[in-house]
Write a protein that holds these residues in place. Structure first.
Motif, PDB file in Angstrom:
ATOM      1  N   TYR A  58       7.919  -3.253  -4.534  1.00  0.00           N
ATOM      2  CA  TYR A  58       6.505  -3.153  -4.055  1.00  0.00           C
ATOM      3  C   TYR A  58       5.839  -4.829  -4.874  1.00  0.00           C
ATOM      4  CZ  TYR A  58       2.004  -1.696  -3.537  1.00  0.00           C
ATOM      5  OH  TYR A  58       0.552  -1.966  -3.505  1.00  0.00           O
ATOM      6  N   LYS A  59       6.163  -5.142  -6.286  1.00  0.00           N
ATOM      7  CA  LYS A  59       6.198  -5.943  -6.697  1.00  0.00           C
ATOM      8  C   LYS A  59       5.997  -7.641  -6.477  1.00  0.00           C
ATOM      9  CE  LYS A  59       4.687  -6.686 -11.756  1.00  0.00           C
ATOM     10  NZ  LYS A  59       5.256  -6.580 -13.028  1.00  0.00           N
ATOM     11  N   ALA A  60       7.499  -7.550  -5.837  1.00  0.00           N
ATOM     12  CA  ALA A  60       8.148  -8.844  -5.150  1.00  0.00           C
ATOM     13  C   ALA A  60       6.919  -9.197  -4.128  1.00  0.00           C
ATOM     14  CB  ALA A  60       9.309  -8.812  -5.177  1.00  0.00           C
ATOM     15  N   LEU A  61       6.553  -8.275  -2.625  1.00  0.00           N
ATOM     16  CA  LEU A  61       5.967  -8.238  -1.882  1.00  0.00           C
ATOM     17  C   LEU A  61       4.382  -8.197  -2.117  1.00  0.00           C
ATOM     18  CD1 LEU A  61       7.769  -5.527   0.058  1.00  0.00           C
ATOM     19  CD2 LEU A  61       7.594  -7.493   0.484  1.00  0.00           C
ATOM     20  N   ARG A  62       3.623  -7.222  -2.930  1.00  0.00           N
ATOM     21  CA  ARG A  62       2.105  -7.180  -3.232  1.00  0.00           C
ATOM     22  C   ARG A  62       1.975  -7.594  -4.322  1.00  0.00           C
ATOM     23  NH1 ARG A  62      -0.292  -3.540  -0.875  1.00  0.00           N
ATOM     24  NH2 ARG A  62       0.424  -2.633   1.694  1.00  0.00           N
ATOM     25  N   LYS A  63       2.647  -8.537  -5.201  1.00  0.00           N
ATOM     26  CA  LYS A  63       2.443  -9.342  -6.561  1.00  0.00           C
ATOM     27  C   LYS A  63       1.107  -8.564  -6.973  1.00  0.00           C
ATOM     28  CE  LYS A  63       4.016 -13.008  -4.682  1.00  0.00           C
ATOM     29  NZ  LYS A  63       5.611 -12.533  -4.200  1.00  0.00           N
ATOM     30  N   ARG A  64       2.097  -7.070  -7.501  1.00  0.00           N
ATOM     31  CA  ARG A  64       1.013  -6.123  -8.734  1.00  0.00           C
ATOM     32  C   ARG A  64       1.833  -4.693  -7.957  1.00  0.00           C
ATOM     33  NH1 ARG A  64      -1.992  -2.529  -5.167  1.00  0.00           N
ATOM     34  NH2 ARG A  64      -2.186  -3.469  -2.732  1.00  0.00           N
ATOM     35  N   ASP A  65       1.376  -4.293  -9.556  1.00  0.00           N
ATOM     36  CA  ASP A  65       2.344  -2.931  -9.189  1.00  0.00           C
ATOM     37  C   ASP A  65       1.821  -1.882  -8.580  1.00  0.00           C
ATOM     38  OD1 ASP A  65       3.373  -3.881 -12.185  1.00  0.00           O
ATOM     39  OD2 ASP A  65       2.367  -3.017 -13.252  1.00  0.00           O
ATOM     40  N   GLY A  66       2.852  -1.349  -8.091  1.00  0.00           N
ATOM     41  CA  GLY A  66       2.547  -0.521  -7.664  1.00  0.00           C
ATOM     42  C   GLY A  66       2.828   1.129  -7.890  1.00  0.00           C
ATOM     43  N   MET A  67       3.706   1.197  -8.932  1.00  0.00           N
ATOM     44  CA  MET A  67       4.509   2.211  -9.512  1.00  0.00           C
ATOM     45  C   MET A  67       4.472   2.066 -11.180  1.00  0.00           C
ATOM     46  SD  MET A  67       7.165   4.862  -7.989  1.00  0.00           S
ATOM     47  CE  MET A  67       8.374   3.116  -8.382  1.00  0.00           C
ATOM     48  N   GLY A  68       3.933   3.536 -10.915  1.00  0.00           N
ATOM     49  CA  GLY A  68       4.154   3.087 -12.939  1.00  0.00           C
ATOM     50  C   GLY A  68       5.712   3.188 -13.212  1.00  0.00           C
ATOM     51  N   LEU A  69       6.180   3.420 -14.503  1.00  0.00           N
ATOM     52  CA  LEU A  69       6.741   3.667 -15.276  1.00  0.00           C
ATOM     53  C   LEU A  69       7.474   5.126 -15.671  1.00  0.00           C
ATOM     54  CD1 LEU A  69       7.796   0.487 -17.693  1.00  0.00           C
ATOM     55  CD2 LEU A  69       9.496   1.170 -15.916  1.00  0.00           C
ATOM     56  N   GLY A  70       6.400   5.768 -15.140  1.00  0.00           N
ATOM     57  CA  GLY A  70       6.022   7.052 -15.828  1.00  0.00           C
ATOM     58  C   GLY A  70       7.253   8.198 -15.030  1.00  0.00           C
TER      59      GLY A  70
ATOM     60  N   ALA B 254      -9.983   7.238   1.689  1.00  0.00           N
ATOM     61  CA  ALA B 254      -9.301   6.054   0.725  1.00  0.00           C
ATOM     62  C   ALA B 254      -8.593   4.730   1.681  1.00  0.00           C
ATOM     63  CB  ALA B 254      -7.702   6.740   0.648  1.00  0.00           C
ATOM     64  N   SER B 255      -8.491   3.755   0.916  1.00  0.00           N
ATOM     65  CA  SER B 255      -8.165   3.120   1.683  1.00  0.00           C
ATOM     66  C   SER B 255      -6.941   2.365   1.659  1.00  0.00           C
ATOM     67  CB  SER B 255      -8.905   1.858   1.426  1.00  0.00           C
ATOM     68  OG  SER B 255      -8.448   0.784   0.072  1.00  0.00           O
ATOM     69  N   GLY B 256      -6.159   1.430   2.145  1.00  0.00           N
ATOM     70  CA  GLY B 256      -4.733   0.792   1.524  1.00  0.00           C
ATOM     71  C   GLY B 256      -4.646   0.673   0.655  1.00  0.00           C
ATOM     72  N   SER B 257      -5.477   0.289  -0.926  1.00  0.00           N
ATOM     73  CA  SER B 257      -4.726   0.437  -1.900  1.00  0.00           C
ATOM     74  C   SER B 257      -5.340   0.934  -2.842  1.00  0.00           C
ATOM     75  CB  SER B 257      -5.924  -1.552  -2.333  1.00  0.00           C
ATOM     76  OG  SER B 257      -7.538  -1.237  -2.543  1.00  0.00           O
ATOM     77  N   SER B 258      -5.638   2.644  -2.275  1.00  0.00           N
ATOM     78  CA  SER B 258      -5.915   2.961  -3.180  1.00  0.00           C
ATOM     79  C   SER B 258      -5.071   3.525  -3.819  1.00  0.00           C
ATOM     80  CB  SER B 258      -6.880   4.652  -2.117  1.00  0.00           C
ATOM     81  OG  SER B 258      -8.279   4.202  -1.742  1.00  0.00           O
ATOM     82  N   LYS B 259      -4.602   4.778  -5.197  1.00  0.00           N
ATOM     83  CA  LYS B 259      -4.214   5.121  -6.092  1.00  0.00           C
ATOM     84  C   LYS B 259      -3.580   6.545  -5.739  1.00  0.00           C
ATOM     85  CE  LYS B 259      -4.176   1.920  -9.713  1.00  0.00           C
ATOM     86  NZ  LYS B 259      -4.772   1.487 -11.217  1.00  0.00           N
ATOM     87  N   LEU B 260      -2.729   6.848  -5.650  1.00  0.00           N
ATOM     88  CA  LEU B 260      -2.059   8.696  -5.790  1.00  0.00           C
ATOM     89  C   LEU B 260      -1.392   8.852  -6.885  1.00  0.00           C
ATOM     90  CD1 LEU B 260      -0.769   9.150  -1.956  1.00  0.00           C
ATOM     91  CD2 LEU B 260      -2.718   9.477  -2.763  1.00  0.00           C
ATOM     92  N   PRO B 261      -1.720   9.942  -7.450  1.00  0.00           N
ATOM     93  CA  PRO B 261      -0.780  10.787  -8.331  1.00  0.00           C
ATOM     94  C   PRO B 261       0.313  10.272  -7.816  1.00  0.00           C
ATOM     95  CG  PRO B 261      -2.604  12.185  -7.283  1.00  0.00           C
ATOM     96  CD  PRO B 261      -2.673  10.943  -6.905  1.00  0.00           C
ATOM     97  N   LEU B 262       1.502   9.641  -7.521  1.00  0.00           N
ATOM     98  CA  LEU B 262       2.672  10.150  -7.247  1.00  0.00           C
ATOM     99  C   LEU B 262       3.301  10.917  -8.101  1.00  0.00           C
ATOM    100  CD1 LEU B 262       5.343   9.862  -5.115  1.00  0.00           C
ATOM    101  CD2 LEU B 262       5.511   7.393  -6.946  1.00  0.00           C
ATOM    102  N   GLY B 263       2.989  11.280  -9.823  1.00  0.00           N
ATOM    103  CA  GLY B 263       3.778  11.559 -10.241  1.00  0.00           C
ATOM    104  C   GLY B 263       3.720  13.353 -10.325  1.00  0.00           C
ATOM    105  N   SER B 264       2.348  13.779 -10.088  1.00  0.00           N
ATOM    106  CA  SER B 264       2.278  14.879  -9.089  1.00  0.00           C
ATOM    107  C   SER B 264       3.185  15.222  -7.938  1.00  0.00           C
ATOM    108  CB  SER B 264       0.724  15.090  -9.029  1.00  0.00           C
ATOM    109  OG  SER B 264      -0.541  14.999 -10.115  1.00  0.00           O
ATOM    110  N   PHE B 265       3.156  14.771  -6.649  1.00  0.00           N
ATOM    111  CA  PHE B 265       3.318  15.038  -6.208  1.00  0.00           C
ATOM    112  C   PHE B 265       5.480  15.560  -5.533  1.00  0.00           C
ATOM    113  CE2 PHE B 265      -0.063  13.446  -4.124  1.00  0.00           C
ATOM    114  CZ  PHE B 265      -0.110  14.281  -3.246  1.00  0.00           C
ATOM    115  N   LEU B 266       6.034  14.415  -7.592  1.00  0.00           N
ATOM    116  CA  LEU B 266       7.645  14.263  -7.697  1.00  0.00           C
ATOM    117  C   LEU B 266       7.608  15.390  -8.498  1.00  0.00           C
ATOM    118  CD1 LEU B 266       8.094  10.170  -9.337  1.00  0.00           C
ATOM    119  CD2 LEU B 266       8.706  11.904  -6.805  1.00  0.00           C
TER     120      LEU B 266
END
Ligand SMILES: [Zn+2]
Length: 269
Positions: free
Chosen positions: A181-193, A234-246
């Motif tokens: 994600y970082k290579a494609l979008r040049k920003r962090d998409g997912m946390g290390l958590g 939400a838009s394409g750059s909104s954040k989701l709490p992925l950890g909750s779903f995982l």
């Protein structure tokens, strides 16, 4: 939180205190969120499932010649601890977008330690991985009382090394997504958590069930994201709490994983 008074012990009894106080602070009457009793109820229900598992293990004593194995008791303990951690992490990530190391890293340690306990109590020859099973030499060799001469890995080795590989593998898959994600979008998409959370699920459940948790979590997060997009919340750059779903995926895998994996393997045959 509102008035800064510390909570008295008798106002801190799970579920009961919230009902007695009618959901309000004793000092300032501020509403106490329904999330607190909801989490308490969820953990209570999870422990009830564990108690039921323990009960059926004890029942099995009657019908079997030998009692439940240490490994089965450790499984129930791991199930209880994993549920407690996942329910907590699920709510924390939703409210604060944080997955504290105190939960995830500690969880990895506990899950791995329980695996080592299970490995310690394997009976001789149990779980051995054999090579060339059609030719058995039946000789004695160091490390095994009745070696068949074709043991590739003993049970404890296979269990412990397999679990280390599962933890590293689950973490690597999420790290690869993060890097991609970082290579494609040049920003962090997912946390290390999220990476540590998946490693924790793998530490308790092994690789197969961890992948089921990832699959279920990502599907649920996608459905939620699509719903938000459809309602233009939400838009394409909104954040989701992925950890909750995982974490929810982890609970799902812990509850139904063995059955689903068995069905899936059957399907492939
Ligand atoms: Zn108050």
């Amino acid at each position: 939180m509102a008035c800064g008074h510390s909570i008295r012990w008798y106002d801190n009894l799970p579920l009961l205190s919230w009902v007695v106080l009618r959901g309000k602070c004793r000092d300032c009457e501020t509403r106490i969120s329904w999330r607190y009793p909801a989490v308490e109820l969820a953990v209570g229900l999870w422990f009830a499932i564990c108690a039921n598992d323990l009960f059926s293990l004890e029942l099995a004593k009657v019908s079997r010649l030998s009692g439940p194995t240490t490994s089965e008791y450790v499984d129930v303990a791991g199930f209880a601890i994993l549920g407690f951690l996942l329910i907590g992490l699920m709510v924390m990530d939703w409210q604060t977008q944080r997955l504290p190391d105190a939960f995830t890293l500690t969880g990895i340690g506990i899950g791995f330690a329980l695996t080592c306990v299970q490995a310690f109590f394997l009976s001789p020859g149990e779980g051995d991985i054999l090579l060339n099973t059609t030719h058995q030499l039946r000789m004695s060799s160091p490390g095994s009382s009745a070696s068949q001469g074709n043991v590739f890995m003993t049970g404890p080795e296979a269990l412990i090394l397999g679990r280390i590989a599962a933890i590293a593998g689950a973490a690597l898959i999420l790290l690869a997504v993060r890097w991609g994600y970082k290579a494609l979008r040049k920003r962090d998409g997912m946390g290390l958590g999220d990476v540590k959370l998946m490693a924790m699920i793998a530490a308790f459940l092994g690789f197969g069930q961890a992948m089921l948790a990832l699959f279920a979590g990502v599907i649920a997060a996608s459905v939620y994201g699509i719903l938000l997009l459809a309602r233009q919340r939400a838009s394409g750059s909104s954040k989701l709490p992925l950890g909750s779903f995982l974490a929810a995926g982890g609970l799902f895998a812990a509850l139904l994983g063995p059955g689903i994996l068995a069905w899936y393997v059957d399907l492939l045959r």
